[in-house]
Enzyme design. Sequence first.
Site, short mmCIF file in Angstrom:
data_model
loop_
_atom_site.label_atom_id
_atom_site.label_comp_id
_atom_site.label_asym_id
_atom_site.label_seq_id
_atom_site.Cartn_x
_atom_site.Cartn_y
_atom_site.Cartn_z
N GLY A 20 32.35 69.43 48.90
CA GLY A 20 32.83 68.35 48.05
C GLY A 20 32.92 68.79 46.61
O GLY A 20 32.85 69.99 46.29
N LYS A 40 21.97 72.56 50.00
CA LYS A 40 23.10 72.14 49.15
C LYS A 40 23.18 73.12 47.99
O LYS A 40 22.24 73.25 47.20
CB LYS A 40 22.91 70.72 48.65
CG LYS A 40 23.96 70.31 47.61
CD LYS A 40 24.02 68.82 47.39
CE LYS A 40 24.78 68.15 48.50
NZ LYS A 40 25.14 66.74 48.19
N ASP A 141 25.12 56.60 42.60
CA ASP A 141 26.35 56.99 43.30
C ASP A 141 26.25 56.62 44.78
O ASP A 141 26.58 57.40 45.66
CB ASP A 141 26.60 58.49 43.15
CG ASP A 141 28.02 58.88 43.59
OD1 ASP A 141 28.20 60.04 44.00
OD2 ASP A 141 28.93 58.03 43.54
#
Length: 741
Positions: A20, A40, A141
């Site tokens: 992403g 990540k 978010d």
Amino acid sequence: MGETRLIQGRYRLLDLIGRGGMGEVWRARDESLGRQVAVKCLKPLAPHHDPSFTRVLRERFRREARVAAALSHRGVTVVHDFGEYDGVLYLVMELLEGRDLSRLLEDNKGHPLPVDDVIDIAEQVAAALAYTHRQGIVHRDLKPANIVRLTDGTVKICDFGIARLGHDIGFTARLTGTGVAMGTPHYMSPEQIGGTEVDERSDLYSLGCVLYEIATGAPPFDLDDAWAILIGHRDTPPRPPCEHRPELPVGFERIVLDLLAKQPGERPCDAGELGHRLAAARTASGSVPTAVTGRPRPDEADPREGHLPSWTRGMTTGHKAAGAGLHTVPPDAGAALTGAWTARPAAAGAGVAVLSRPSPAAVAVLTARHHEGLGLARRGHWAQAGEVHQAVAAERAALLGPDHPDTLASRYEVAFTLSRTGRAADALSAYTDVAAARERVLGPEHPDTLAARQETAYVLGQLGRHFEAHQGYTSVLATRMRVLGPDHPDTLRCRHNLAFNLSRLGRLEDSYRMAHDVAAARARVLGPEHPDTLVTRYEVAYALGQLGRWEEALHTYREVAEVRARTLGPDHPDTLAARYEAGISLGRLGRSADALLLYRDLIEDRTRVQGAAHPETLRARHGLGVNLGRLGRWEEALAEARDVCAQRVRVLGAEHPDTLVSRREVAVALGWLARWADALTEYRRVATARERVLGPDHPDTLASRNDEAHCLEQLGRGAEAVELYRRVAVLRQQHASDGRL
């Protein structure tokens, strides 16, 4: 990062499982503990960041990672470790076996999730937020992609602290002049949009957006334009979820609407209270769908009286769901009305037919399929979207009536897909019918009516009927000016379209002046770096090019591309479009070698971002081929044009305007290679297709016939060429005369 395979001598990367804007997520093995984890890897820091900034950022990352690692709740993803390796920041998290909510909806073909599942997910997320908010942590978010449902039914929230890091690093696109991180527009709270301080109530608003989507199949403001979505969050009341899905419990609908309150103080006071209300909603009974009428006039004191659609005469609404009143709907927002109407009892012996109320389940199915069509269109699958909307329109007409707003919304989308698949004549007929029906049902000044009339003008322009398009835009603009004022975004959008059409009428100076004025107005009203402002500056650049002022055009396109790269991101389609037009300007300035370099880079970026077969990737390849020809490299240009043409036939269809442009480029290259007989065959194919699609007197058709005549001259068939030139001249004169009437 993937090539190293082993991070810090401990975490071996195995499979890439996600990518992403922030970076990549890998399935990995913790070699020390022998367990599977998720790693990540954030994108490397940009070279323009100065050392002091990167030092602060690394410390910030460590602080946020420590906070995330300290969280311990079954509804929050566990962070095991964090660090930096070869300049890349990374987080090591538990590996989740399940699907995020975005993928669950995708798996369900855009249909909403079962009601019991929705409430179960809501309760679990509320419990996790109650815990994290007690720790003083706000997510910032929250969205479907950050909420995962495991195979055992457990729901977990991911990426605490990541959104704020992304904002600091600069990965998140920003709105201009406001300092607001765009994040994901569909789930942003009004206070985030306004740039004010956010607290845990912002997370509750975002959760309301998520619950609305998984319960109805679409977010509360399901619009194509990011700015329109943000304005919806800030200014527009959401449509009650039961209008999309009548079987939702009334209590649950009330909770979602309370979460979506514009003012934070009007939302539930905290996630704990939310959890208690959700538990109560589990046993609530189903709701009755809310009836929706046409938008009342501003001077009407009672919205139940006044100008109702013609098909409501003799009817009365059913009972409204608790707490739900009349709501107006943004024009063509993609949300279908699902008003349920019951007939008044007929007088004895009157012989009046009774219209039965449509089945809520049938209405809900059609609403879900409508959203499925919108989703296909958003992904660029116009032909498939058109088929879905065509089928839904027919079924809505049978179920609700041909003039019901839902039916008209589907017919509008059918017209939209027709215009986007090169069937402009069919689109014109469809838009004309929708505009007439909406004027009859909703009134001539209703936003939906004006939207259909404006699209009608747009399609007239596609058909080369620019004088009629000018009349359409002028009429819509006069109404928008009177009703909304000169600086309303819809008014400015209409003026923008009018400026574009003026250039097609050959009124280049007028087009330039109007575009220049609209750009200045949008900069004043929306900000100098707002996407709409940049769209009009882009149009200013186009007008400059039409006037032969290519240096100024190139300068403006480059400025627009630079601002878009900064505010929207370097890979945003609008940024790439401005780079493409800069290449056009370079070619026009005779700088084809520079244009060639630009297009090669652009093709690489578009292929990476959008795919090799995407229409915009093919457009960039077309530009590459044109400049190969300008450099005299005609064999290469011919090969490129043929390949692009073949791909466009497969992706867009044989008679799509872009396909025909490519076919013409094949003919041009054949001509330069003195293969005139082959060139004539191609030119005729283009002219015949354009005549069939656009009409015999469309400027593009006439240009193709001129190309054909030129080929005939080169082949020594002068008499045929002269006759064709004569026919073109007559048609062009007739077209000009028709435009002056």
